[in-house]
Design a protein around this motif. Sequence first.
Motif, mmCIF file in Angstrom:
data_model
loop_
_atom_site.group_PDB
_atom_site.id
_atom_site.type_symbol
_atom_site.label_atom_id
_atom_site.label_comp_id
_atom_site.label_asym_id
_atom_site.label_seq_id
_atom_site.Cartn_x
_atom_site.Cartn_y
_atom_site.Cartn_z
ATOM 1 N N PHE A 46 -6.922 2.089 10.055
ATOM 2 C CA PHE A 46 -6.040 2.943 9.310
ATOM 3 C C PHE A 46 -5.766 2.134 8.118
ATOM 4 C CE2 PHE A 46 -3.438 0.042 11.483
ATOM 5 C CZ PHE A 46 -2.437 -0.354 10.616
ATOM 6 N N ASP A 64 -1.318 3.707 3.395
ATOM 7 C CA ASP A 64 -1.440 4.948 3.312
ATOM 8 C C ASP A 64 -0.274 5.836 4.019
ATOM 9 O OD1 ASP A 64 -1.957 8.033 3.386
ATOM 10 O OD2 ASP A 64 -3.443 7.628 5.154
ATOM 11 N N ALA A 70 -0.493 7.589 7.363
ATOM 12 C CA ALA A 70 -0.904 6.851 8.274
ATOM 13 C C ALA A 70 0.151 6.020 8.945
ATOM 14 C CB ALA A 70 -2.146 5.680 7.926
ATOM 15 N N ARG A 71 1.201 5.529 8.102
ATOM 16 C CA ARG A 71 2.301 4.727 8.418
ATOM 17 C C ARG A 71 3.194 5.414 9.324
ATOM 18 N NH1 ARG A 71 3.597 0.900 3.262
ATOM 19 N NH2 ARG A 71 5.426 0.291 4.672
ATOM 20 N N GLU A 123 2.706 8.200 11.014
ATOM 21 C CA GLU A 123 2.258 8.482 12.115
ATOM 22 C C GLU A 123 2.256 7.406 13.041
ATOM 23 O OE1 GLU A 123 -2.193 9.983 14.487
ATOM 24 O OE2 GLU A 123 -1.988 9.836 12.102
#
Length: 210
Positions: free
Chosen positions: A83, A87, A90-91, A93
Amino acid sequence: MRRPLAAIAREALSSGPTAAAATGPVVADVWTEDDLGFVLLVHRRDDGYLAEELFYSLRGSDEDTEAAGWADCDHLSGGLLGFDPADPAAREEILARRAMAVVTESESLVHTGRVHQDDGDELVRVAELLVTPEAESLEVENLTRPSRHIRRLSFPLALVVLLPGDRLRIRAVRASGTGYTALGDDLELAHPPGPAPDGGNPDWYLTGPQ
């Protein structure tokens, strides 16, 4: 010409983490305790994927000058991140509304210089935390070797190093008028002095909210 990652890591032990750069390896975090040092580098591979590399070194005195300096860094572990730490999606999630999340852990037998048996080698555990962008620092409290310190964050990933017997309480914090304000729940990590149960499964040493 590309600089060797080990050379970048050694320099970082003296200068500390660097701000994220547009190109080239980034020193995500540096962890030092006495004469023991660890460096986390993040870089983009030729295939475009992000990877992380963990390095380690010991500091000693030069016999001629008696000046303290870090030895050449040894590579302990590394691999694809899976990942992009920068981003936001992404963080969000991975963190799932938490202030911190352990994204990877590893163990390495390293020469710490603290013990005389087995040539001074000890099994050291390293956890990498993804930290909310709202946090400015981590407050790290060692519950077994009483100490507490604030570690400034310069990258979304942070290193946590545990020596045998350590139990750490970690808080993501940001500065306030009266000191620091905690964000989210504390995270406790422990490294028993004996062999890891369950063959090294990371679940055994994560004792805080996950």
